[in-house]
Each structure stands twice: as C-alpha cells, then as structure tokens.
Motif scaffolding. Structure first.
Motif, PDB file in Angstrom:
ATOM      1  N   ASP A  93       0.647  -0.915   0.330  1.00 50.47           N
ATOM      2  CA  ASP A  93      -0.090   0.221   0.030  1.00 50.47           C
ATOM      3  C   ASP A  93       0.396   0.937  -0.101  1.00 50.47           C
ATOM      4  OD1 ASP A  93      -2.694  -1.385  -0.139  1.00 50.47           O
ATOM      5  OD2 ASP A  93      -2.840  -1.639   2.333  1.00 50.47           O
ATOM      6  N   GLY A  94       2.066   1.403   0.631  1.00 53.75           N
ATOM      7  CA  GLY A  94       2.974   2.334   0.871  1.00 53.75           C
ATOM      8  C   GLY A  94       3.627   2.646  -0.603  1.00 53.75           C
ATOM      9  N   LEU A  95       3.644   1.351  -1.884  1.00 51.67           N
ATOM     10  CA  LEU A  95       4.947   2.006  -2.652  1.00 51.67           C
ATOM     11  C   LEU A  95       4.217   3.472  -3.773  1.00 51.67           C
ATOM     12  CD1 LEU A  95       7.273   0.029  -3.610  1.00 51.67           C
ATOM     13  CD2 LEU A  95       5.658   0.093  -5.461  1.00 51.67           C
ATOM     14  N   ILE A  96       5.124   4.092  -3.846  1.00 53.95           N
ATOM     15  CA  ILE A  96       5.165   5.329  -4.307  1.00 53.95           C
ATOM     16  C   ILE A  96       6.005   5.101  -5.909  1.00 53.95           C
ATOM     17  CG2 ILE A  96       5.914   7.714  -5.104  1.00 53.95           C
ATOM     18  CD1 ILE A  96       5.212   7.777  -1.368  1.00 53.95           C
ATOM     19  N   ARG A  97       6.064   4.729  -6.848  1.00 52.74           N
ATOM     20  CA  ARG A  97       6.700   5.171  -7.930  1.00 52.74           C
ATOM     21  C   ARG A  97       6.828   6.538  -8.721  1.00 52.74           C
ATOM     22  NH1 ARG A  97       4.941   2.929 -13.993  1.00 52.74           N
ATOM     23  NH2 ARG A  97       4.300   4.832 -14.419  1.00 52.74           N
ATOM     24  N   LEU A  98       8.184   6.646  -9.435  1.00 51.37           N
ATOM     25  CA  LEU A  98       8.330   8.208  -9.532  1.00 51.37           C
ATOM     26  C   LEU A  98       9.430   7.528 -11.430  1.00 51.37           C
ATOM     27  CD1 LEU A  98      10.660   9.759  -6.545  1.00 51.37           C
ATOM     28  CD2 LEU A  98       8.265   9.766  -6.823  1.00 51.37           C
ATOM     29  N   SER A  99       8.590   8.669 -12.136  1.00 50.24           N
ATOM     30  CA  SER A  99       9.288   8.287 -13.145  1.00 50.24           C
ATOM     31  C   SER A  99       9.972  10.271 -12.981  1.00 50.24           C
ATOM     32  CB  SER A  99       8.589   8.903 -14.470  1.00 50.24           C
ATOM     33  OG  SER A  99       8.797   8.782 -16.119  1.00 50.24           O
ATOM     34  N   VAL A 100      12.199   9.877 -13.238  1.00 51.26           N
ATOM     35  CA  VAL A 100      12.484  11.392 -12.651  1.00 51.26           C
ATOM     36  C   VAL A 100      12.836  11.871 -13.930  1.00 51.26           C
ATOM     37  CG1 VAL A 100      14.401  12.293 -11.441  1.00 51.26           C
ATOM     38  CG2 VAL A 100      13.399   9.879 -10.842  1.00 51.26           C
ATOM     39  N   GLY A 101      12.518  12.795 -13.864  1.00 45.46           N
ATOM     40  CA  GLY A 101      12.156  14.240 -14.803  1.00 45.46           C
ATOM     41  C   GLY A 101      13.643  15.130 -15.499  1.00 45.46           C
ATOM     42  N   LEU A 102      13.939  15.331 -16.204  1.00 43.75           N
ATOM     43  CA  LEU A 102      14.046  16.686 -16.759  1.00 43.75           C
ATOM     44  C   LEU A 102      14.617  17.552 -15.938  1.00 43.75           C
ATOM     45  CD1 LEU A 102      14.404  15.988 -20.112  1.00 43.75           C
ATOM     46  CD2 LEU A 102      15.560  14.297 -18.302  1.00 43.75           C
ATOM     47  N   GLU A 103      13.878  18.344 -14.687  1.00 49.21           N
ATOM     48  CA  GLU A 103      13.804  19.289 -14.060  1.00 49.21           C
ATOM     49  C   GLU A 103      14.996  20.107 -13.082  1.00 49.21           C
ATOM     50  OE1 GLU A 103      11.245  17.241 -13.515  1.00 49.21           O
ATOM     51  OE2 GLU A 103       9.931  17.894 -13.658  1.00 49.21           O
ATOM     52  N   ASP A 104      15.340  20.411 -12.277  1.00 47.38           N
ATOM     53  CA  ASP A 104      16.622  21.061 -11.747  1.00 47.38           C
ATOM     54  C   ASP A 104      16.843  20.136 -10.611  1.00 47.38           C
ATOM     55  OD1 ASP A 104      18.967  23.395 -11.605  1.00 47.38           O
ATOM     56  OD2 ASP A 104      18.635  22.482  -9.172  1.00 47.38           O
ATOM     57  N   ILE A 105      17.577  19.099 -10.494  1.00 50.16           N
ATOM     58  CA  ILE A 105      17.800  18.527  -9.263  1.00 50.16           C
ATOM     59  C   ILE A 105      17.438  18.962  -7.945  1.00 50.16           C
ATOM     60  CG2 ILE A 105      20.152  17.846  -8.835  1.00 50.16           C
ATOM     61  CD1 ILE A 105      17.849  15.256  -8.223  1.00 50.16           C
ATOM     62  N   ASP A 106      18.163  19.805  -7.713  1.00 51.58           N
ATOM     63  CA  ASP A 106      17.426  21.107  -5.999  1.00 51.58           C
ATOM     64  C   ASP A 106      16.057  20.788  -5.914  1.00 51.58           C
ATOM     65  OD1 ASP A 106      20.238  20.662  -6.009  1.00 51.58           O
ATOM     66  OD2 ASP A 106      20.744  23.153  -6.385  1.00 51.58           O
ATOM     67  N   ASP A 107      15.315  21.042  -7.575  1.00 57.80           N
ATOM     68  CA  ASP A 107      13.928  21.301  -7.403  1.00 57.80           C
ATOM     69  C   ASP A 107      13.370  20.501  -6.941  1.00 57.80           C
ATOM     70  OD1 ASP A 107      14.003  23.951  -7.226  1.00 57.80           O
ATOM     71  OD2 ASP A 107      13.570  24.146  -9.192  1.00 57.80           O
ATOM     72  N   LEU A 108      13.491  19.162  -7.213  1.00 62.50           N
ATOM     73  CA  LEU A 108      12.928  17.553  -7.315  1.00 62.50           C
ATOM     74  C   LEU A 108      12.828  17.005  -6.038  1.00 62.50           C
ATOM     75  CD1 LEU A 108      14.435  16.285 -10.242  1.00 62.50           C
ATOM     76  CD2 LEU A 108      11.949  17.163 -10.022  1.00 62.50           C
ATOM     77  N   ILE A 109      14.365  17.241  -5.375  1.00 66.50           N
ATOM     78  CA  ILE A 109      14.709  16.878  -3.739  1.00 66.50           C
ATOM     79  C   ILE A 109      13.721  17.858  -2.697  1.00 66.50           C
ATOM     80  CG2 ILE A 109      16.678  16.521  -1.944  1.00 66.50           C
ATOM     81  CD1 ILE A 109      18.330  15.170  -4.286  1.00 66.50           C
ATOM     82  N   ASP A 110      13.853  19.249  -3.205  1.00 68.56           N
ATOM     83  CA  ASP A 110      13.258  20.219  -2.307  1.00 68.56           C
ATOM     84  C   ASP A 110      12.077  19.067  -2.157  1.00 68.56           C
ATOM     85  OD1 ASP A 110      15.871  20.861  -1.383  1.00 68.56           O
ATOM     86  OD2 ASP A 110      15.090  22.906  -2.798  1.00 68.56           O
ATOM     87  N   ASP A 111      11.343  18.914  -3.518  1.00 70.98           N
ATOM     88  CA  ASP A 111       9.771  18.962  -3.447  1.00 70.98           C
ATOM     89  C   ASP A 111      10.067  17.164  -3.029  1.00 70.98           C
ATOM     90  OD1 ASP A 111       7.180  19.106  -4.417  1.00 70.98           O
ATOM     91  OD2 ASP A 111       7.326  17.728  -5.798  1.00 70.98           O
ATOM     92  N   LEU A 112      10.670  16.192  -2.822  1.00 67.47           N
ATOM     93  CA  LEU A 112      10.408  15.291  -2.268  1.00 67.47           C
ATOM     94  C   LEU A 112      10.692  15.626  -0.369  1.00 67.47           C
ATOM     95  CD1 LEU A 112      12.543  12.390  -4.768  1.00 67.47           C
ATOM     96  CD2 LEU A 112      10.091  12.934  -4.092  1.00 67.47           C
ATOM     97  N   LYS A 113      11.277  16.811  -0.198  1.00 69.94           N
ATOM     98  CA  LYS A 113      12.048  16.606   1.249  1.00 69.94           C
ATOM     99  C   LYS A 113      10.530  17.121   1.991  1.00 69.94           C
ATOM    100  CE  LYS A 113      16.553  17.807   2.002  1.00 69.94           C
ATOM    101  NZ  LYS A 113      17.282  19.136   1.629  1.00 69.94           N
ATOM    102  N   GLN A 114       9.790  18.303   0.965  1.00 70.81           N
ATOM    103  CA  GLN A 114       8.805  18.636   1.813  1.00 70.81           C
ATOM    104  C   GLN A 114       7.800  17.672   1.927  1.00 70.81           C
ATOM    105  OE1 GLN A 114       5.790  19.749   0.304  1.00 70.81           O
ATOM    106  NE2 GLN A 114       6.131  19.124  -1.530  1.00 70.81           N
ATOM    107  N   ALA A 115       7.145  17.186   0.552  1.00 68.61           N
ATOM    108  CA  ALA A 115       6.822  16.340   0.758  1.00 68.61           C
ATOM    109  C   ALA A 115       6.511  15.044   2.478  1.00 68.61           C
ATOM    110  CB  ALA A 115       5.703  15.350  -0.509  1.00 68.61           C
ATOM    111  N   ILE A 116       8.023  14.675   1.939  1.00 66.45           N
ATOM    112  CA  ILE A 116       7.839  13.164   3.369  1.00 66.45           C
ATOM    113  C   ILE A 116       7.972  13.817   4.708  1.00 66.45           C
ATOM    114  CG2 ILE A 116       9.828  11.284   3.629  1.00 66.45           C
ATOM    115  CD1 ILE A 116      10.457  11.274   0.726  1.00 66.45           C
ATOM    116  N   GLY A 117       8.065  15.447   4.422  1.00 67.88           N
ATOM    117  CA  GLY A 117       8.275  15.997   5.954  1.00 67.88           C
ATOM    118  C   GLY A 117       9.541  15.137   6.752  1.00 67.88           C
TER     119      GLY A 117
END
Ligand SMILES: *Cc1c(COP(=O)(O)O)cnc(C)c1O
Length: 384
Positions: free
Chosen positions: A360-384
């Motif tokens: 139930d907890g599994l999340i799949r990511l298709s990592v795109g071409l955005e700036d890597i810092d923005d992707l990691i910051d996004d995951l940081k705030q979402a995971i908390g």
C-alpha cells in the motif's frame, strides 16, 4: 555515412534518415495523405495506401531500426497494438512464458484476449532463468521478457534467457520501454524482437501514444509487416513525426534522467522516513550485477516505500508533491509520481500484489529533467 560505423548518439539524429527527396526538407514532412497517385495501374513510387506505408512512418521505422540495430522497425498505434501484432504470430496450442510482474496491460492482453484463442501462458519469476527453463517444452513458441520491471525495478538477464532458446523455434521478445535503446539493446543480447511503448522515453514529451517493434531478422519482419497491414493497427503520420522528433534528443534526455534518477535514489535511501528504495543502481539490488552488464546506466525510474507503509501515508506524500505530477505513464521530460496499489495495479487483489512487493505504501517515480535541487526539495517537503 556508413550506418554500421556511426555511434549511438549520432544514430539518434541521423540513423536511417535522409532529406526528403521531394524538396530536400531536412525533417521528414508529415504526409497527411491516405492515398498516392498512380501513373498507370500499379505504377507508384512505393506508396499506394497509408495503412500499408506512409513516408513519415517509414522515416520513424528506419530511425528505430537504426537505434536498436535491427533489420527493420515497425510502428503501431500504441504499445499494446505492437504487442498484439507479435502475439498474432502464434497459433492455438502454442505456449508463452513471461514474467510474473509483467506490465499490467500486457498481462491483460495475454490472459483476457489471447488465452481465449487457445494460447497458454506461464508466468514465472524470471529473475532466475532456471524458472524459465523449467517451463520450456515442445509447445513453447515465445518468451516475453520485460526488464527493468514495473514498478519493482526487477532485472532479468536477457542473455541468459536467449541462451535457453538457442536451436529451438522459440522467439524471445524484450519489452524495452523502461530502459530505452540508450540504456539497453536487447537484439545485441540475442533477442529476436524488441518492443517499445514509444509513448514513454522514445517520444519523451508525454504528447503522443505510439508503439514499435524492431526485428533482428528480415523474414520475421516480413511476417510482422504482413500482420501490421492486415490487422491495421498503425500509427498516424503526425504521431510518427512526434516520436521521430523525440528520438533526436533521446541520448541527451536519458543521460539527465539517469543523473537525476541516481540523485533521487540516493536522497531517498538516506532519508530517515523512507523504509526501502527500489533502484537497480544500488549495489545491494539483487540483480545489480546483471544490470551493470546489460545496461549502460540505471535509468530514471525508481520506487520507494515510506517508513509508515500505509495507503494514507503514500496518498499524503503524492498529494503533497508540487514539482512531481501525480499521473500514470512515465519517461517524459516532466517528473511524475504514481501510487501503483491504487492506480496501475488496482485491479490486482491486495494479497497477490503484495506478494510481488506492491504494498500500500509503494510510490513509483519517473524522474524527469527538472533541476535536481527542485526535485529533492519537493520530495523533502512531501515526505516531511
Ligand atoms: C506503457 C507500457 C506499455 C503499453 O504501451 P501503450 O503505448 O500505453 O499502449 C507496454 N509496456 C510497458 C512496459 C509500458 O510501460
């Protein structure tokens, strides 16, 4: 330019391509026509009706044959239509061996459509080639491989599987959608046919649905071209044009998908609120060595389970993401997140899917071409 001499990155741009003979257009025109003039009955320039041939589709088919190093490429209206054409090579009584964590659409086509026509399917854990060997008998006609698999990122040793078919009348097909020919070229590993949902990395921009086959041997390609025309599940010229344009940047996009994928995988594996990350680039991935041998790099697809492995926790994470978009599909320039248990794998009973790791907890990511810092910051705030 001798086709066999040029390297992959050059092939994505020039492979199988030449300027349009009519006016020298460098990019192939989109030939929006169903039919072609004949000077005398049967007197035409190789094109008579667009289900059979279309010059824009031909340009894409040639490009695909070049980047997968096959005798011929064939394009279809979707990935599923391409798979459907391969299965139509079979007859009632024939048997197929495939993986037990196959793409859901392929599983559905096999078990709900072709099983009704007397074709028998065996689904095994292909991570161990012995499991495939055990199922081979004189009725086996096709082995359908997918690697890496969705969403668990399992790796199948293509060369070990193709060895099992040696000197037997068994075709080995590899669904190469997740890897793309930039990362992995199954024909070189002994496969007979490569299949693509070009909707994903080949198109690369989430703006088209298209399927493709690349065939090693001309006479098998001939049979598949017959089915392509007879069944008629072809792609339109505009769609062919879009995928052709996508392929020209495949190598550059894949390089960044891999870089960003690695950075996200490493960030997640170090995160105290993440329980498990599935990515073939980790040394402790069960088939890391095989991935290292048959792939050039590890791609931009990965899955993870938060420490709090519940539906609520996964839902809260995917709903909080702002740069990642919650959507099905993969392989586009934009980063996507998906929740397999409630999206792509919802039709599989909970007990069944949990056996293969789709908790139930599994999340799949298709990592795109955005700036890597923005992707990691996004995951940081979402995971908390
Ligand atoms: C999407 C996908 C398909 C089906 O392709 P469509 O273009 O959606 O028909 C087949 N195999 C894999 C691995 C896929 O991801």
């Amino acid at each position: 330019m001798k086709e066999s001499k040029i390297k992959f990155n050059t092939k994505t741009i020039h492979g199988g391509q030449s300027p349009d003979p009519a006016y020298g257009a460098v990019m192939p025109p989109v030939y929006l026509t169903s039919t072609y003039v004949q000077s005398t009955p049967g007197g035409h320039k190789g094109y008579e009706y667009s289900r059979t041939h279309n010059p824009t589709r031909t340009a894409l088919e040639n490009a695909l044959a070049s980047i997968e190093d096959g005798a011929r490429g064939l394009c279809f209206g979707s990935g599923m239509a391409a798979i459907d054409a391969v299965l139509k090579l079979l007859s009632p009584g024939d048997e197929v061996i495939s993986t037990n964590d196959l793409y859901g659409g392929s599983y559905r086509l096999f078990t709900k459509v072709f099983a009704n026509y007397g074709i028998r399917f065996h689904f095994v854990d292909m991570q161990n080639p012995e499991h495939v060997a055990e199922k081979i008998n004189e009725k086996t006609k096709l082995i359908w491989v997918e690697t890496p698999t969705n969403p668990m990122m399992n790796i199948v040793d293509v060369q070990a599987i193709t060895k099992l078919s040696l000197n037997k009348e068994i075709l080995v097909v590899v669904d190469n959608t997740f890897a793309s020919p930039y990362l992995q070229q199954p024909l070189k590993l002994g496969a007979d046919i490569v299949m693509h949902s070009a909707t994903k990395y080949l198109g690369g921009h989430s703006d088209v649905v298209l399927g493709a086959l690349v065939v090693r041997d001309e006479s098998l390609a001939e049979q598949l071209a017959f089915i392509q025309n007879a069944s008629g599940a072809v792609c339109g010229p505009m769609d062919a044009f879009l995928v052709l344009r996508g392929i020209k940047t495949l190598h550059v996009r894949m390089q960044r998908h891999c870089e960003n994928g690695k950075a996200v995988a490493e960030f997640l594996s170090d995160h105290p609120k993440v329980k498990k990350v599935y990515w073939p680039g980790f040394e402790n991935h069960p088939n890391h060595k095989v991935a290292q041998t048959q792939m050039k790099d590890f791609g931009g697809m990965l899955s993870f389970v938060p420490k709090n492995d519940t539906l609520e926790s996964a839902t809260s994470i995917v709903e909080s993401l702002k740069v990642f978009t919650l959507a099905e599909s993969l392989g586009g320039v934009e980063s996507l997140a998906g929740h397999p248990a409630s999206m792509t794998h919802a039709s599989i009973p909970k007990e069944e899917r949990e056996k293969s790791g789709v908790v139930d907890g599994l999340i799949r990511l298709s990592v795109g071409l955005e700036d890597i810092d923005d992707l990691i910051d996004d995951l940081k705030q979402a995971i908390g």
